[in-house]
Design a protein around this motif. Sequence first.
Motif, mmCIF file in Angstrom:
data_model
loop_
_atom_site.group_PDB
_atom_site.id
_atom_site.type_symbol
_atom_site.label_atom_id
_atom_site.label_comp_id
_atom_site.label_asym_id
_atom_site.label_seq_id
_atom_site.Cartn_x
_atom_site.Cartn_y
_atom_site.Cartn_z
ATOM 1 N N HIS A 58 1.215 4.217 -3.030
ATOM 2 C CA HIS A 58 1.064 5.664 -2.849
ATOM 3 C C HIS A 58 2.235 6.405 -3.482
ATOM 4 O O HIS A 58 2.043 7.430 -4.168
ATOM 5 N N ARG A 82 0.846 -1.206 0.000
ATOM 6 C CA ARG A 82 0.000 0.000 0.000
ATOM 7 C C ARG A 82 0.878 1.252 0.000
ATOM 8 O O ARG A 82 0.612 2.215 -0.728
ATOM 9 N N GLN A 83 1.925 1.251 0.809
ATOM 10 C CA GLN A 83 2.837 2.395 0.861
ATOM 11 C C GLN A 83 3.548 2.589 -0.481
ATOM 12 O O GLN A 83 3.709 3.718 -0.962
ATOM 13 N N GLU A 119 1.890 6.362 -7.307
ATOM 14 C CA GLU A 119 0.847 7.256 -7.802
ATOM 15 C C GLU A 119 1.320 8.707 -7.780
ATOM 16 O O GLU A 119 0.967 9.496 -8.669
ATOM 17 N N GLU A 120 2.131 9.066 -6.790
ATOM 18 C CA GLU A 120 2.718 10.410 -6.774
ATOM 19 C C GLU A 120 3.678 10.585 -7.953
ATOM 20 O O GLU A 120 3.696 11.637 -8.608
#
Length: 265
Positions: free
Chosen positions: A108, A104-105, A111-112
């Motif tokens: 993120h 999950r980390q 996606e950035e």
Amino acid sequence: MSMRALADWPPEERRLVKGVLTDIDDTFTTHGRLTIAALDAVERLRAAGLKVIAVTGRPTYWTLPLLRLCSFDAVIAENGASAFWLDAQGRLQSMFYADAETRRQHRHRLEEFALKMQRHFPAIHIAEDAAQRVGDLAFDIGENIAPIPLSQLEAVAALIRAEGLYATTSSIHAHASVVPFSKQSMSQRVLQQVFGIGDDAACRQYVFVGDSANDASMFAHYPLTVGVANVRKFLDRFDAHPAYVTQQEYGAGFVELANSILNEK
């Protein structure tokens, strides 16, 4: 490295083969489609006692149906981020490169990074299968757009690496990941932990077939490697070339390989 014609593969080596590791896009499929001949080739290989394992850059949840629908013994997805197989009772089993919270980390962060990719390369978009991925993020470089030139692909990969991420490319996607994983490392893990096949035995008894740069780790590690004929389009994108090449392209090349093995069984 000079590739030899598949017909030059010594029969005594073909007789020792106990399994086939295969890429999916443009190796097992033909212009994005599964052919009856390719599916039949898997059935014939397995009927002869060989294992057939798919090793693809496609996303985790896109590839899950392949496990049952194509009768693969296992499917490795996202260039080694995940793997799936059925146990003796027919229940789905899996392994991943990291636990759910770590993934999950990583997602993120990817996606950035995608926002930066869009600013630098407005014509390069996130691949349509992004939502089905658990380990990497793919960008479309030739699936729904005209294939981008090599110079632009190199710039895309350079941007990925400049962000401290890891880059790999296929015939249709450029992939970014937070940690390195590869088709070869997960293949070795699956063969050993799931099927009890050590790496020395796999290098003698398993053949890999593929077509593009994200197959380079497999071409470099396994002595028995085959490129379907369309691999010639991408040889300038990686150094570890297959030992043999088929006459036929795409899924027809996979069928050609299957027949060359089965003819010696």
